[in-house]
Design a protein around this motif. Structure first.
Motif, PDB file in Angstrom:
ATOM      1  N   UNK A   1      18.400  28.839 -16.466  1.00 19.66           N
ATOM      2  CA  UNK A   1      17.995  28.345 -17.782  1.00 19.66           C
ATOM      3  C   UNK A   1      17.112  27.102 -17.657  1.00 19.66           C
ATOM      4  N   UNK A   2      17.450  26.231 -16.737  1.00 17.45           N
ATOM      5  CA  UNK A   2      16.643  25.032 -16.516  1.00 17.45           C
ATOM      6  C   UNK A   2      15.262  25.410 -15.984  1.00 17.45           C
ATOM      7  N   UNK A   3      15.199  26.364 -15.042  1.00 14.44           N
ATOM      8  CA  UNK A   3      13.904  26.821 -14.530  1.00 14.44           C
ATOM      9  C   UNK A   3      13.041  27.386 -15.667  1.00 14.44           C
ATOM     10  N   UNK A   4      13.676  28.181 -16.523  1.00 15.87           N
ATOM     11  CA  UNK A   4      12.939  28.752 -17.654  1.00 15.87           C
ATOM     12  C   UNK A   4      12.429  27.655 -18.588  1.00 15.87           C
ATOM     13  N   UNK A   5      13.265  26.675 -18.875  1.00 17.46           N
ATOM     14  CA  UNK A   5      12.863  25.568 -19.753  1.00 17.46           C
ATOM     15  C   UNK A   5      11.712  24.775 -19.135  1.00 17.46           C
TER      16      UNK A   5
END
Length: 79
Positions: free
Chosen positions: A35-39
């Protein structure tokens, strides 16, 4: 890898557990990292769009302000 302790609201924790239980991810840590990578990726795209809007606004090509250009772009994309 750095270890962190974080707290989740009940609905978010249940959602995380569901994703792991459905074998979408092997652990909550893997999911949170994804999720952090996507954000971060989205932020790069947002920054690029803001840069392009600033450049267009300052080029004299249009007298529309950033918010109007963005509104028109969204309307075009959303059909």
């Amino acid at each position: 890898m750095a270890r962190q302790s974080i707290s989740f609201t009940q609905p978010n924790d249940e959602w995380l557990k569901t994703q792991v239980d459905n074998q979408e991810y092997s652990s909550k840590s893997e999911l949170v990292n994804d999720l952090i990578r996507q954000a971060r990726s989205q932020q790069v795209q947002i920054d690029w769009i803001k840069f392009k809007l600033d450049k267009a606004e300052n080029s004299g090509f249009t007298s529309d302000i950033k918010s109007e250009i963005l509104k028109q772009s969204k309307a075009t994309l959303n059909g």
